[in-house]
Design an enzyme around this catalytic site. Structure first.
Site, PDB file in Angstrom:
ATOM      1  CE1 TYR A 135      -2.161  -6.798   1.404  1.00  0.00           C
ATOM      2  CE2 TYR A 135      -4.430  -6.113   1.050  1.00  0.00           C
ATOM      3  CZ  TYR A 135      -3.455  -6.633   1.879  1.00  0.00           C
ATOM      4  OH  TYR A 135      -3.766  -6.998   3.168  1.00  0.00           O
ATOM      5  CB  ALA A 136      -7.083  -6.117  -4.701  1.00  0.00           C
TER       6      ALA A 136
END
Ligand code: NAD
Length: 261
Positions: free
Chosen positions: A155-156
């Site tokens: 996600y990051a």
């Protein structure tokens, strides 16, 4: 006169959370909207907009699929004759899986929706905007794309990729009059973060939510929509290539536990 009066706008992820709040706010400001989501929530969003007298069409589509992106951009062109604004907002969380247990398939799906989706939105909307010599693109990144510890790795990485996509695209669009910016939400109360809020309620720890930022609370979807509205509107005519945290001040700080002076 609304701030998006007469503009043809696409918002992805408009079935819930930030995208729904933006859909409602943008149409109140005069936008003619194509609301996109992969769930039925988008029909509820459009029903609410129409009830309030706004103009919107619902499209059920996968914002990470090339053929679907081409189709919903075509839909905006056939419905409204042009495309002025696109907000590539649809996204999925990646969960908090230990690094050693993460699979390639999991990474590919998070990157497909969160990064390839915005890339496709940018790629296929740009020709129409460049032809008109104007347009505004907004992408939803995250504070997780700026700093560690807000989410899992894929996600990051996907959100850092969105910020980079925005910066590099601003330069690809040099001299065209088309702008592109990102918003980086902090902790916002939406469908995506519902488990965090539900969990806290269950444990009686709601009071701890949002305490890491100086406003000492979580954000609400309309507070992101307001930033997106500014970036999409002509009021932001000299704002380009940037990623704006909307996080109550969270990322303004170093991660020290010291007392405020
Ligand atoms: P949400 O789950 O309430 O809304 C996201 C919407 O996107 C949902 O309606 C979902 O169905 C839709 N969606 C997901 N994948 C899709 C796909 N492939 N095609 C079409 N639609 C799809 O969550 P939200 O918080 O409103 O999320 C909006 C954006 O904000 C996301 O990009 C998310 O990563 C980002 N964000 C949210 C937070 C937060 O705290 N809520 C923080 C940082 C970033």
């Amino acid at each position: 006169m609304g701030r998006l009066e007469g503009k043809s706008v696409i918002i992805t992820g408009a079935g819930s959370g930030i995208g729904r709040a933006a859909a409602l706010m943008f149409t109140r400001e005069g936008a003619r909207l194509i609301a996109v989501d992969r769930t039925d929530g988008v029909n509820e969003t459009v029903a609410e907009i129409r009830k309030a007298g706004g103009a919107a069409e619902a499209v059920t589509a996968d914002a990470g699929s090339e053929k679907d992106v081409i189709a919903f951009i075509d839909k905006a062109l056939s419905a409204y004759g042009k495309l002025d604004v696109i907000w590539a907002n649809a996204g999925i969380g990646g969960g908090l899986i230990p690094l050693a247990e993460q699979t390639v398939e999991h990474w590919q799906e998070v990157l497909r929706v969160n990064l390839i989706g915005p890339f496709l939105a940018v790629k296929y909307s740009i020709p129409h905007m460049v032809k008109h010599g104007s347009g505004a693109i907004v992408c939803t990144a995250s504070v997780a794309g700026l700093k560690a510890n807000a989410s899992g790795h894929p996600y990051a990485a996907s959100k850092a990729g969105v910020i980079s996509l925005v910066q590099t695209t601003a330069y690809s669009l040099s001299g065209t009059g088309v702008r592109i910016n990102a918003v980086c939400p902090g902790l916002i109360e939406t469908g995506m973060t519902k488990p965090i809020f539900d969990n806290a309620k269950e444990r009686g720890t709601e009071g701890k939510i949002g305490q890491l930022n100086p406003l000492k609370r979580a954000g609400q979807p309309h507070e992101l929509a307001a930033m997106g509205l500014f970036l999409a509107s002509d009021e932001a005519s000299y704002v380009n290539g940037q990623a704006f945290p909307v996080d109550g001040g969270l990322t303004a700080s170093m991660p020290y536990a010291g007392r405020p002076i």
